[in-house]
Design a protein around this motif. Sequence first.
Motif, PDB file in Angstrom:
ATOM      1  N   MET A 130       0.822  -1.380   0.122  1.00 37.02           N
ATOM      2  CA  MET A 130       0.042   0.208  -0.070  1.00 37.02           C
ATOM      3  C   MET A 130       1.015   1.267   0.124  1.00 37.02           C
ATOM      4  SD  MET A 130      -3.004  -1.058  -0.338  1.00 37.02           S
ATOM      5  CE  MET A 130      -2.738  -2.621  -1.143  1.00 37.02           C
ATOM      6  N   GLU A 131       2.014   1.334   0.559  1.00 34.11           N
ATOM      7  CA  GLU A 131       2.982   2.253   0.552  1.00 34.11           C
ATOM      8  C   GLU A 131       3.408   2.555  -0.633  1.00 34.11           C
ATOM      9  OE1 GLU A 131       4.378   1.998   5.384  1.00 34.11           O
ATOM     10  OE2 GLU A 131       5.632   1.484   3.852  1.00 34.11           O
ATOM     11  N   ALA A 132       3.526   1.518  -1.527  1.00 37.88           N
ATOM     12  CA  ALA A 132       3.970   1.481  -2.801  1.00 37.88           C
ATOM     13  C   ALA A 132       2.860   2.013  -3.805  1.00 37.88           C
ATOM     14  CB  ALA A 132       4.876   0.170  -3.273  1.00 37.88           C
ATOM     15  N   VAL A 134      -0.321   2.942  -3.385  1.00 37.00           N
ATOM     16  CA  VAL A 134      -1.366   4.548  -3.327  1.00 37.00           C
ATOM     17  C   VAL A 134      -0.878   5.275  -4.415  1.00 37.00           C
ATOM     18  CG1 VAL A 134      -1.496   6.305  -1.805  1.00 37.00           C
ATOM     19  CG2 VAL A 134      -1.916   3.985  -0.902  1.00 37.00           C
ATOM     20  N   HIS A 161       3.904   6.879   7.736  1.00 35.06           N
ATOM     21  CA  HIS A 161       4.956   6.975   6.515  1.00 35.06           C
ATOM     22  C   HIS A 161       4.421   8.121   5.902  1.00 35.06           C
ATOM     23  CE1 HIS A 161       6.689   5.496   3.012  1.00 35.06           C
ATOM     24  NE2 HIS A 161       5.749   5.673   2.123  1.00 35.06           N
ATOM     25  N   PHE A 162       2.944   8.211   5.546  1.00 31.92           N
ATOM     26  CA  PHE A 162       2.597   9.201   4.632  1.00 31.92           C
ATOM     27  C   PHE A 162       2.433  10.516   5.489  1.00 31.92           C
ATOM     28  CE2 PHE A 162       0.958   5.412   2.389  1.00 31.92           C
ATOM     29  CZ  PHE A 162       1.324   5.756   1.297  1.00 31.92           C
ATOM     30  N   LYS A 164       4.996  11.684   7.350  1.00 30.33           N
ATOM     31  CA  LYS A 164       6.282  12.196   7.292  1.00 30.33           C
ATOM     32  C   LYS A 164       6.377  12.482   5.857  1.00 30.33           C
ATOM     33  CE  LYS A 164       8.452   8.575  10.225  1.00 30.33           C
ATOM     34  NZ  LYS A 164       9.560   7.965  10.011  1.00 30.33           N
ATOM     35  N   ARG A 165       5.921  11.974   4.900  1.00 33.05           N
ATOM     36  CA  ARG A 165       6.339  11.939   3.630  1.00 33.05           C
ATOM     37  C   ARG A 165       5.712  13.392   2.920  1.00 33.05           C
ATOM     38  NH1 ARG A 165       7.987   8.154  -1.138  1.00 33.05           N
ATOM     39  NH2 ARG A 165       9.171   7.506   0.730  1.00 33.05           N
ATOM     40  N   TYR A 166       4.549  13.427   3.188  1.00 28.30           N
ATOM     41  CA  TYR A 166       3.614  14.576   2.658  1.00 28.30           C
ATOM     42  C   TYR A 166       3.091  15.431   3.547  1.00 28.30           C
ATOM     43  CZ  TYR A 166       3.896  11.183  -1.260  1.00 28.30           C
ATOM     44  OH  TYR A 166       4.498  10.603  -2.266  1.00 28.30           O
ATOM     45  N   ALA A 167       4.123  15.982   4.277  1.00 28.77           N
ATOM     46  CA  ALA A 167       3.731  16.949   5.357  1.00 28.77           C
ATOM     47  C   ALA A 167       3.419  18.268   4.818  1.00 28.77           C
ATOM     48  CB  ALA A 167       5.146  17.107   6.168  1.00 28.77           C
ATOM     49  N   ASP A 168       3.579  18.711   3.398  1.00 30.63           N
ATOM     50  CA  ASP A 168       3.044  20.004   3.051  1.00 30.63           C
ATOM     51  C   ASP A 168       1.672  19.934   1.963  1.00 30.63           C
ATOM     52  OD1 ASP A 168       4.133  19.023   0.582  1.00 30.63           O
ATOM     53  OD2 ASP A 168       5.419  20.895   0.372  1.00 30.63           O
ATOM     54  N   GLN A 169       1.071  18.752   2.301  1.00 32.75           N
ATOM     55  CA  GLN A 169       0.085  18.824   1.229  1.00 32.75           C
ATOM     56  C   GLN A 169      -1.201  17.984   1.937  1.00 32.75           C
ATOM     57  OE1 GLN A 169       1.837  16.507  -1.940  1.00 32.75           O
ATOM     58  NE2 GLN A 169       0.432  14.587  -1.584  1.00 32.75           N
ATOM     59  N   TYR A 184      -5.192  13.715   6.493  1.00 34.10           N
ATOM     60  CA  TYR A 184      -3.923  14.572   6.746  1.00 34.10           C
ATOM     61  C   TYR A 184      -4.423  16.213   6.573  1.00 34.10           C
ATOM     62  CZ  TYR A 184       0.486  16.932   7.380  1.00 34.10           C
ATOM     63  OH  TYR A 184       1.429  17.846   7.812  1.00 34.10           O
TER      64      TYR A 184
ATOM     65  N   ASN B  32      12.534  14.414   6.677  1.00 36.63           N
ATOM     66  CA  ASN B  32      11.595  15.584   6.440  1.00 36.63           C
ATOM     67  C   ASN B  32      11.895  16.782   7.171  1.00 36.63           C
ATOM     68  OD1 ASN B  32       9.324  17.295   6.088  1.00 36.63           O
ATOM     69  ND2 ASN B  32       8.426  16.079   4.864  1.00 36.63           N
ATOM     70  N   LYS B  35       8.310  20.486   7.810  1.00 37.41           N
ATOM     71  CA  LYS B  35       7.097  20.164   6.857  1.00 37.41           C
ATOM     72  C   LYS B  35       7.237  20.289   5.508  1.00 37.41           C
ATOM     73  CE  LYS B  35       3.596  19.904  10.309  1.00 37.41           C
ATOM     74  NZ  LYS B  35       1.958  19.589  10.458  1.00 37.41           N
ATOM     75  N   GLY B  36       8.176  20.115   5.117  1.00 40.74           N
ATOM     76  CA  GLY B  36       8.452  20.132   3.521  1.00 40.74           C
ATOM     77  C   GLY B  36       8.183  18.858   3.061  1.00 40.74           C
ATOM     78  N   GLY B  38       8.705  15.230   1.323  1.00 41.14           N
ATOM     79  CA  GLY B  38       9.439  14.127   0.980  1.00 41.14           C
ATOM     80  C   GLY B  38      10.224  13.581   2.223  1.00 41.14           C
ATOM     81  N   ASN B  39      10.625  12.670   2.179  1.00 38.36           N
ATOM     82  CA  ASN B  39      11.665  11.884   3.096  1.00 38.36           C
ATOM     83  C   ASN B  39      12.212  10.630   2.549  1.00 38.36           C
ATOM     84  OD1 ASN B  39      11.974   9.761   5.221  1.00 38.36           O
ATOM     85  ND2 ASN B  39      10.628  10.905   6.480  1.00 38.36           N
ATOM     86  N   ILE B  45      11.401   2.191  -2.053  1.00 33.54           N
ATOM     87  CA  ILE B  45      10.166   1.618  -2.325  1.00 33.54           C
ATOM     88  C   ILE B  45      10.145   1.352  -3.877  1.00 33.54           C
ATOM     89  CG2 ILE B  45       7.688   1.776  -2.455  1.00 33.54           C
ATOM     90  CD1 ILE B  45       7.870   3.448   0.379  1.00 33.54           C
ATOM     91  N   CYS B  46       9.701   0.384  -4.169  1.00 33.95           N
ATOM     92  CA  CYS B  46       9.370   0.397  -5.816  1.00 33.95           C
ATOM     93  C   CYS B  46       7.781   0.459  -5.788  1.00 33.95           C
ATOM     94  CB  CYS B  46       9.351  -1.315  -6.390  1.00 33.95           C
ATOM     95  SG  CYS B  46      11.332  -1.787  -6.206  1.00 33.95           S
ATOM     96  N   HIS B  47       7.596   1.608  -6.579  1.00 32.25           N
ATOM     97  CA  HIS B  47       6.287   1.777  -6.966  1.00 32.25           C
ATOM     98  C   HIS B  47       5.538   1.294  -8.037  1.00 32.25           C
ATOM     99  CE1 HIS B  47       5.792   5.047  -3.977  1.00 32.25           C
ATOM    100  NE2 HIS B  47       7.280   5.273  -3.963  1.00 32.25           N
ATOM    101  N   ASN B 103       2.776  10.165  -5.296  1.00 32.29           N
ATOM    102  CA  ASN B 103       3.306   8.846  -4.888  1.00 32.29           C
ATOM    103  C   ASN B 103       3.584   7.940  -5.982  1.00 32.29           C
ATOM    104  OD1 ASN B 103       3.900   7.434  -2.393  1.00 32.29           O
ATOM    105  ND2 ASN B 103       2.629   6.199  -2.547  1.00 32.29           N
TER     106      ASN B 103
END
Lengths: 255, 420
Positions: A130-132, A134, A161-162, A164-169, A184, B32, B35-36, B38-39, B45-47, B103
């Motif tokens: 799912m992390e991959a 989504v 996970h999400f 931390k990654r998408y903190a600005d949207q 979020y 990150n 609050k930018g 990405g991380n 991860i393979c998307h 993503n």
Amino acid sequence: MEATQLVYDGSFEGFLSAIFLVFERKLTNVTIYPEHNQPPELFATKEIVITETHKADRVWKGLRKKNAGKNVYQLYYAFLSEKRGVENLLLDCIKYIFESETPVFKNYSNPSVLKIAQIAKMVGREKHRMEAFVRFKLTTDGIYFANITPDFNVLPLISKHFEKRYADQRWIIYDLERNYGLHYNLEFVEDIQLTLPENFNTSITSTDFFTEEEVAFENLWKDYFNSVNIASRKNKKLHERHVPKRYWKYLSEKQ
Amino acid sequence: MSFERVQEKLKILADAAKYDVSCSSSGSKRNNKNKGLGNATGMGICHSYTEDGRCVSLLKILLTNHCIYDCAYCVTRKSNDIKRAAFKVQEVVDLTIQFYRRNYIEGLFLSSGIFKNADYTMERLVAVAKKLRNEENFNGYIHLKSIPGASDELMREAGLYADRLSVNIEIPSKSGLKKLAPDKNFDDFIQPMNKVKNEIIQYQSEKKIIKSTPIYAPAGQSTQMIIGASGESDFQIMQTSNHFYKKYHLKRVYYSGYVPISYDNRLPKIGSEVPMLRENRLYQTDWLMRFYGFHVNEILNTQHQHLDLDIDPKLSWALRNLHEFPIDINTADKRMLARIPGVGMQSVHKIIHARRYRKLNWEHLKKIGITLNRARYFITCHSQEFERRDLTAENIKGLILQKGKSKYQTTLSNQLSLFD
Ligand code: SF4
């Protein structure tokens, strides 16, 4: 001794509260089921468990003390599998853990420990998938939206996970199967329930809901995907092992 | 951004970049910030996966496929009659951000043909990374190609924005390079690699003293070699590989079976098969060197210059060294456990854990997940049953191949599980 059937509300806290009861009353002939998935009661006394945070906490802390490191999360992972009867497997495992002097989380020669480890692994795999897989689509009101139908209840596991990654949207990941989602709001993640519009078709990017740009970016991504393939290396079997067909629905590049 | 123009460029410049097999996005430590977006911590991860089963993790493109060089093995070579295109810096930045937000990707892998000269090209690659970090507050993964011959100053700057840097050696021997890319100089590859290695060492030691020292290329360096274009033996290839791992502390060496793209008679003809099985055997050897405690010379040496194609290199080593076996599962040390055919590193750890509680028998080993069909000829365990016949290496190989036929026939890619 008479058989007891403990029924809890379906939450992890509820389950741990049930475990608390088992130990408090030293129940031996006991099974645990969630409210929404009980077997017909036959010769057992049925009892409703009240979810109590402090009791759940005590069980969890006790478990954490019993082992080295992160292994205790295996139990939580296995719980989220929602597999029929997993509670009783967990109960078995937890009893064994508490009864042993030494840490036994990794003693795979115990059948319950092995089984739990295997289930936890499946759940972990689904989490990673799912992390991959989504795929967010930008809605006209500025939210990156994705819907999923995972095999297991993995939303609680992918939230961090999400975040931390998408903190600005702003984003939403919605589990259509279990009818709840994560939202979020640029501050924190909250659970939400949505009533999706009648004509909302998740596999089509309609401009009724999504931005014009969204369609364009999806096309760019599809083009990109088609360009990176090396035809002379084609290996269909391997391909399907990595992405079993049932996951293709998430991937716009495969539509 | 004009979608049509970008679309056209993307098709050309993604197509030209696909022969670089690296798509790894792991091994960085970029968190990150503020609050930018990405991380880039953790696993990578393979998307998605291409139809040839390779992981799609990064937006992998060339900045341009204009090139002043004429390397025979490369589609981008000057003399090749193909469509050329060039991205603007901002276009790459936008694509990366937009794909990342949805993503689709873990980040960007930006390479380039060499236009004008090395520094001019490198400067633009650095500009993309710098913009992503400083203007977009992007914390996803960035892999930049180090352009052979780029100046030390630019390489130093590149490492401040990129997570990984790589220079592709492509041809595993100097003589091969001379033949196929006569206007390229071997030392030009080494120079940026060496600079980056030294910077990494320096930044790491400074970081120990001053916490606020910025991270420098946290995912390290890698390189790629093309297999089967220039006639080197597996022995030569792995010697080169070993040399780069040791001398330049590379994180990864990639092996890429040559995909014929030219009628040049110095190279395999168009239509000849991509040596995928050989490529897989090289990856397995690489793994044995890095994770299984083998020295490269144990597997390849002047007597054994080529890897067997029909069996994996660990089995092949074991068959040449039957005097080291059988190994007692319940007492052997980690080093020897790792040398048993059919036992992967994960199983090694599981064995070590499980045998604390009880002596392990065949049933336990099966549950742990070791491949008994191969391992059984090399081990004993807590059981009266074990291989008592006095089998020769040939016998064992025959027995294993008979049972495992289908498995070996499908071992066709480096991304298959390697040993277990
Ligand atoms: S310099 Fe690089 S891009 Fe140019 S022809 Fe040689 S390998 Fe290809």
